[in-house]
Scaffold this active site. Structure first.
Site, PDB file in Angstrom:
ATOM      1  N   TYR A 101      16.221  49.950  59.591  1.00  0.00           N
ATOM      2  CA  TYR A 101      16.674  51.320  59.850  1.00  0.00           C
ATOM      3  C   TYR A 101      15.555  52.082  60.547  1.00  0.00           C
ATOM      4  CZ  TYR A 101      17.917  56.171  59.237  1.00  0.00           C
ATOM      5  OH  TYR A 101      18.195  57.492  59.491  1.00  0.00           O
ATOM      6  N   GLU A 189      19.478  58.086  65.262  1.00  0.00           N
ATOM      7  CA  GLU A 189      19.153  56.928  64.448  1.00  0.00           C
ATOM      8  C   GLU A 189      19.716  55.630  65.016  1.00  0.00           C
ATOM      9  OE1 GLU A 189      20.570  57.769  60.417  1.00  0.00           O
ATOM     10  OE2 GLU A 189      22.481  56.863  60.886  1.00  0.00           O
TER      11      GLU A 189
END
Ligand code: GDP
Ligand code: MN
Length: 378
Positions: A101, A189
């Site tokens: 992530y 993201e």
């Protein structure tokens, strides 16, 4: 404003972030053609503005063009968390060895953009934050210095990125920061950022949220808006220049000014109620805008009472009162309402409301109490 995955990834690509080859399809046949052109296994991904599409069945692998067509047929038209899938992204399938992530948000308390990384990629990052917060590494970025290589290296080390990929990781992290700043984003993201079987990094999923207040200067991004995928009432509110945020309480609020709106919501809570929305009609609202605001509030089926709190300055109380009457002519409703009007032309405004038998209040405390009591007795 939220960008779709394919839009976010195209932005990322412009900033040097490697993404899979792929195209968007709106029909199964288009998906088939794209899969054929890509010439290998593909992944068919629903383009809806919610997370967790994978778990909801909105992401499927296909090994042949035939299969791509069938999978796209199943996903197109699907309902995911209340949104209909109108588009799918057909991407070259990635050979996933590891999922990371990598994201950027604004941390208001630090007054910095913060980069977050976690080796627990792919899954819901909110869950990682709640259950194993130590698995998220955070790095605050000084706005005047910008993102530095040593920060990328620190993050890479913390995430256990293999040595031979640290350079690529640094470039991706810097690219994400540059994209975030250049696009006036409030969130950017990559989840997952994948380590492929061939030992390369690849941004497989992308998400960007653009600050609405910057859209005036982000015209190319503003044009990407997909109104079909947004809450219809938030879209309507925007059309009339209203700031509207739906909440889950049962007292609708119409107020002028963001500060007064917040204070009004606090007062509702103080008297034991719960606001159904934040709605700021702005300064100098016309009767037309007030009517639109009331229509939007009343379209929320949870609303059991309405509190209208107007402090007339540039906004004229009589204009607001007229707007309320116009709206009530259009939408027949039995929802109880309380109106507090103070300031410019308040007598005229109150007279208009009195003619229509509307309940008024002299103070905000009285108005909030009345609205809460009325909503509770419904
Ligand atoms: P989200 O569920 O909306 O976050 O969508 P993602 O694009 O992140 O996909 C969810 C998960 O599906 C990923 O974490 C992967 O495990 C899997 N996935 C997505 N794309 C591919 C792909 O190209 N190949 C493989 N093998 N798995 C994929
Ligand atoms: Mn994802």
């Amino acid at each position: 404003m939220n960008l779709h995955e394919y839009q976010s990834k195209r932005v990322f690509a412009r900033f040097g972030i490697p993404i899979p080859k792929g195209e968007v399809a709106t029909t199964p046949v288009e998906a088939r053609d794209i899969a054929k052109a890509l010439g290998g296994p593909v992944v068919i991904k629903s383009q809806v503005l919610v997370g967790g599409r994978g778990k909801a069945g909105g992401i499927k692998l296909a090994t042949t063009p035939d299969e791509a067509e069938a999978r796209a047929g199943a996903i197109l038209g699907m309902n995911i968390k209340g949104l209909t899938v109108n588009k799918v992204l057909v991407d070259e399938a990635a050979d996933i060895k590891d999922e990371i992530y990598l994201g950027l948000v604004i941390d208001r308390s630090q007054r910095r953009v913060v980069m977050m990384g976690s080796s627990e990629g792919g899954v819901d990052i909110e869950e990682v934050a709640a259950v194993t917060p130590e698995k998220i590494i955070k790095i605050a970025i000084d706005p005047f210095i910008g993102f530095r290589t040593y920060q990328a290296l620190e993050l890479a080390a913390g995430l256990g990125i293999p040595k031979e990929l640290t350079r690529s990781f640094s470039e991706i992290a810097a690219g994400l920061y540059n994209a975030f700043v250049a696009c006036d984003a409030s969130l950017a993201e990559i989840n997952p950022l994948v380590v492929t079987g061939a030992g390369k990094l690849l941004g497989v999923d992308g998400k960007m949220v653009i600050d609405d207040n910057a859209l005036f200067r982000q015209t190319a991004l503003a044009e990407m808006r997909d109104s079909a995928e947004e809450d219809p009432y938030e879209a309507e509110a925007r059309r009339f220049g209203l700031s509207y945020v739906k909440l889950d309480g049962d007292i609708g609020c119409m107020v002028n000014g963001a500060g007064l709106s917040m204070a009004t919501m606090d007062m509702i809570k103080l008297y034991g109620g719960s606001p159904a929305n934040f709605l700021d009609i702005g300064g100098g609202a016309t009767a037309e805008r007030v009517a639109a605001a009331l229509r939007i509030i009343l379209s929320d089926k949870n609303v059991k009472g309405v509190l209208i709190n107007i402090f007339g300055g540039i906004t004229r109380c009589d204009e607001v009162a007229r707007g309320i009457i116009v709206a009530l002519d259009e939408v027949a409703t039995s929802v109880p309402m309380v109106v507090r009007l103070v300031g410019t032309n308040e007598e005229e405004g109150r007279a208009i409301l009195a003619d229509a038998n509307m309940a008024t209040a002299a103070t905000l405390a009285e108005a909030a109490q009345k609205a809460v009591t009325a909503a509770q007795s419904v």
